[in-house]
Design a protein around this motif. Structure first.
Motif, PDB file in Angstrom:
ATOM      1  N   PHE A   9      -4.241  -5.996   4.900  1.00  0.00           N
ATOM      2  CA  PHE A   9      -4.810  -4.776   5.481  1.00  0.00           C
ATOM      3  C   PHE A   9      -5.958  -5.073   6.446  1.00  0.00           C
ATOM      4  O   PHE A   9      -6.237  -4.292   7.351  1.00  0.00           O
ATOM      5  CB  PHE A   9      -5.306  -3.836   4.374  1.00  0.00           C
ATOM      6  N   LYS A  10      -6.611  -6.212   6.259  1.00  0.00           N
ATOM      7  CA  LYS A  10      -7.770  -6.551   7.091  1.00  0.00           C
ATOM      8  C   LYS A  10      -7.377  -6.924   8.515  1.00  0.00           C
ATOM      9  O   LYS A  10      -8.226  -7.029   9.388  1.00  0.00           O
ATOM     10  CB  LYS A  10      -8.546  -7.697   6.444  1.00  0.00           C
ATOM     11  N   LYS A  16      -2.880   5.618  -3.004  1.00  0.00           N
ATOM     12  CA  LYS A  16      -2.318   4.691  -2.018  1.00  0.00           C
ATOM     13  C   LYS A  16      -0.811   4.838  -1.862  1.00  0.00           C
ATOM     14  O   LYS A  16      -0.234   4.379  -0.879  1.00  0.00           O
ATOM     15  CB  LYS A  16      -2.657   3.245  -2.393  1.00  0.00           C
ATOM     16  N   ASN A  17      -0.158   5.403  -2.847  1.00  0.00           N
ATOM     17  CA  ASN A  17       1.285   5.687  -2.772  1.00  0.00           C
ATOM     18  C   ASN A  17       2.138   4.441  -2.597  1.00  0.00           C
ATOM     19  O   ASN A  17       3.163   4.463  -1.904  1.00  0.00           O
ATOM     20  CB  ASN A  17       1.581   6.703  -1.661  1.00  0.00           C
ATOM     21  N   TYR A  18       1.701   3.337  -3.227  1.00  0.00           N
ATOM     22  CA  TYR A  18       2.569   2.176  -3.336  1.00  0.00           C
ATOM     23  C   TYR A  18       2.293   1.474  -4.659  1.00  0.00           C
ATOM     24  O   TYR A  18       1.263   1.697  -5.301  1.00  0.00           O
ATOM     25  CB  TYR A  18       2.393   1.217  -2.148  1.00  0.00           C
ATOM     26  N   HIS A  78      -7.012   1.259   3.337  1.00  0.00           N
ATOM     27  CA  HIS A  78      -7.258   0.465   2.137  1.00  0.00           C
ATOM     28  C   HIS A  78      -8.597   0.813   1.491  1.00  0.00           C
ATOM     29  O   HIS A  78      -8.709   0.871   0.257  1.00  0.00           O
ATOM     30  CB  HIS A  78      -7.216  -1.022   2.500  1.00  0.00           C
ATOM     31  N   GLU A  79      -9.606   1.093   2.307  1.00  0.00           N
ATOM     32  CA  GLU A  79     -10.959   1.297   1.790  1.00  0.00           C
ATOM     33  C   GLU A  79     -11.251   2.730   1.375  1.00  0.00           C
ATOM     34  O   GLU A  79     -12.222   2.982   0.656  1.00  0.00           O
ATOM     35  CB  GLU A  79     -11.982   0.843   2.838  1.00  0.00           C
ATOM     36  N   GLN A  80     -10.454   3.687   1.828  1.00  0.00           N
ATOM     37  CA  GLN A  80     -10.739   5.076   1.472  1.00  0.00           C
ATOM     38  C   GLN A  80     -10.352   5.372   0.024  1.00  0.00           C
ATOM     39  O   GLN A  80      -9.447   4.754  -0.534  1.00  0.00           O
ATOM     40  CB  GLN A  80     -10.015   6.036   2.422  1.00  0.00           C
ATOM     41  N   ASN A  81     -11.059   6.307  -0.582  1.00  0.00           N
ATOM     42  CA  ASN A  81     -10.828   6.678  -1.978  1.00  0.00           C
ATOM     43  C   ASN A  81      -9.725   7.735  -2.037  1.00  0.00           C
ATOM     44  O   ASN A  81      -9.980   8.931  -1.954  1.00  0.00           O
ATOM     45  CB  ASN A  81     -12.125   7.218  -2.598  1.00  0.00           C
ATOM     46  N   LEU A  96       7.090   5.464   4.821  1.00  0.00           N
ATOM     47  CA  LEU A  96       7.897   4.589   5.662  1.00  0.00           C
ATOM     48  C   LEU A  96       7.027   3.689   6.531  1.00  0.00           C
ATOM     49  O   LEU A  96       7.315   2.495   6.685  1.00  0.00           O
ATOM     50  CB  LEU A  96       8.850   5.407   6.548  1.00  0.00           C
ATOM     51  N   GLU A  97       5.957   4.240   7.110  1.00  0.00           N
ATOM     52  CA  GLU A  97       5.093   3.429   7.962  1.00  0.00           C
ATOM     53  C   GLU A  97       4.428   2.310   7.158  1.00  0.00           C
ATOM     54  O   GLU A  97       4.262   1.193   7.652  1.00  0.00           O
ATOM     55  CB  GLU A  97       4.035   4.304   8.649  1.00  0.00           C
ATOM     56  N   LEU A  98       4.062   2.611   5.931  1.00  0.00           N
ATOM     57  CA  LEU A  98       3.472   1.592   5.065  1.00  0.00           C
ATOM     58  C   LEU A  98       4.517   0.532   4.716  1.00  0.00           C
ATOM     59  O   LEU A  98       4.219  -0.667   4.691  1.00  0.00           O
ATOM     60  CB  LEU A  98       2.913   2.239   3.796  1.00  0.00           C
ATOM     61  N   ALA A  99       5.747   0.961   4.463  1.00  0.00           N
ATOM     62  CA  ALA A  99       6.828   0.010   4.178  1.00  0.00           C
ATOM     63  C   ALA A  99       7.042  -0.935   5.359  1.00  0.00           C
ATOM     64  O   ALA A  99       7.187  -2.151   5.188  1.00  0.00           O
ATOM     65  CB  ALA A  99       8.116   0.762   3.857  1.00  0.00           C
ATOM     66  N   LYS A 100       7.052  -0.377   6.566  1.00  0.00           N
ATOM     67  CA  LYS A 100       7.212  -1.201   7.768  1.00  0.00           C
ATOM     68  C   LYS A 100       6.043  -2.182   7.908  1.00  0.00           C
ATOM     69  O   LYS A 100       6.231  -3.339   8.306  1.00  0.00           O
ATOM     70  CB  LYS A 100       7.293  -0.315   9.008  1.00  0.00           C
ATOM     71  N   TYR A 101       4.853  -1.710   7.572  1.00  0.00           N
ATOM     72  CA  TYR A 101       3.662  -2.568   7.668  1.00  0.00           C
ATOM     73  C   TYR A 101       3.760  -3.733   6.687  1.00  0.00           C
ATOM     74  O   TYR A 101       3.475  -4.887   7.037  1.00  0.00           O
ATOM     75  CB  TYR A 101       2.411  -1.736   7.413  1.00  0.00           C
ATOM     76  N   PHE A 102       4.161  -3.430   5.444  1.00  0.00           N
ATOM     77  CA  PHE A 102       4.333  -4.497   4.458  1.00  0.00           C
ATOM     78  C   PHE A 102       5.350  -5.524   4.952  1.00  0.00           C
ATOM     79  O   PHE A 102       5.147  -6.737   4.825  1.00  0.00           O
ATOM     80  CB  PHE A 102       4.792  -3.922   3.115  1.00  0.00           C
ATOM     81  N   LYS A 103       6.452  -5.047   5.498  1.00  0.00           N
ATOM     82  CA  LYS A 103       7.496  -5.958   5.984  1.00  0.00           C
ATOM     83  C   LYS A 103       6.977  -6.845   7.114  1.00  0.00           C
ATOM     84  O   LYS A 103       7.242  -8.051   7.157  1.00  0.00           O
ATOM     85  CB  LYS A 103       8.714  -5.169   6.463  1.00  0.00           C
TER      86      LYS A 103
END
Length: 230
Positions: free
Chosen positions: A33-34, A49-51, A43-46, A80-87
Motif C-alpha cells: 500500500f505504501k 477494509k473489505n478484504y 490503508h491508514e484510514q479507520n 474489484l479495484e482493490l483486487a486489481k491492485y493486489f494482483k
C-alpha cells in the motif's frame, strides 16, 4: 456484488515459523500500500477494509515455512479495484522474508451455501479481552451477527432489517482459545463452523462474508472463511 479471489504465489527468502507467518503476510500486504498515495490513505484510514486472507498453502507439518519454497496465499475482497491492485502490486512486491511472484483473479461463484467455517481464527474483542472471560455465548453470537451487518451496511450504504435468522447452528471447533501474534501481543480467537440459514438475506450476507471475513481484524488475517455449497 461479486467476491473476487486472488491467488498469489509467494517465494520465501527466509524460514518463517508458523506462529509468525500471519504477521509476516500482513507486513507484506501492508508494504504494498505504501507504493501509492491513494492506497496508503485507504490503508491508514479507520474503516472496514473489505478484504481478508488465509495462511500459506501448503501447510508445513513441522510448523516452519521454508526458505526457497513457493507457497500460495489466497486473498478475497468485494472491491474489484482493490483486487486489481493486489494482483498488480503484490505480485511485484517484496519484504525481507517474502517475495511476490505472480497472481491471478477469479470471481467466486454465488450458489446456495450449506455451511461456512473459519480457516484462520475469528476475533471478537471485548473491553476485557477474550470474549469468554467477559460475555456469554449468546452475546458472542449477537456481536458476530452485528459486526457482519455493520460491514454490509457500510459497504452497501444502507441499513438492513436485523430481524432474520443468519444461521441455524454455530459450533466452536477449538477447546482452548487460539493465539495469534500481532504487534508483540497475542490475540485470542476461535475456529467456528456455521450452518447457513435458508433465506435470501442470510445467503447474501454469508456470500459477502467470504469476501470480507468474519469478526474483527480481517485485514490482519483473522476470520477467513471456507465454504461448502448445497
Amino acid at each position: 456484488m461479486k467476491i473476487y479471489q486472488i491467488r498469489l504465489k509467494l517465494f520465501l527468502l527466509e524460514d518463517i515459523a508458523a506462529n509468525k507467518i500471519q504477521e509476516k503476510i500482513t507486513a507484506f500486504i501492508d508494504s504494498g500500500f505504501k507504493a501509492d498515495e491513494e492506497w496508503l490513505n485507504f490503508h491508514e484510514q479507520n474503516s472496514y477494509k473489505n478484504y481478508c486472507y488465509d495462511q500459506l498453502y501448503p501447510i508445513e507439518k513441522d510448523r516452519v515455512y521454508k526458505k526457497g519454497k513457493i507457497y500460495t496465499l489466497t486473498i478475497r475482497t468485494v472491491d474489484l479495484e482493490l483486487a486489481k491492485y493486489f494482483k498488480l502490486v503484490c505480485a511485484d512486491n517484496h519484504i525481507k522474508e517474502i517475495k511476490g511472484l505472480v497472481a491471478e483473479i477469479r470471481v467466486l461463484p454465488k450458489k446456495m451455501l450449506e455451511r461456512v467455517y473459519t480457516l484462520t481464527p475469528m476475533i471478537i474483542k471485548t473491553e476485557k479481552g477474550y470474549w469468554k472471560e467477559a460475555i456469554s455465548f449468546a452475546e458472542f453470537e449477537q456481536r458476530l451477527k452485528v459486526n457482519l451487518i455493520k460491514k454490509w451496511n457500510a459497504y452497501h450504504q444502507e441499513k438492513i432489517d436485523e430481524d432474520f435468522d443468519l444461521y441455524t447452528v454455530i459450533e466452536l471447533k477449538n477447546k482452548k482459545p487460539i493465539a495469534m501474534e500481532y504487534k508483540s501481543i497475542k490475540l485470542l480467537g476461535d475456529k467456528v463452523q456455521i450452518q447457513v440459514a435458508d433465506n435470501k438475506r442470510a445467503q447474501d450476507l454469508w456470500y459477502f462474508a467470504l469476501g470480507v471475513g468474519l469478526g474483527e481484524m480481517n485485514a490482519r488475517g483473522c476470520g477467513f472463511l471456507n465454504y461448502r455449497w448445497l
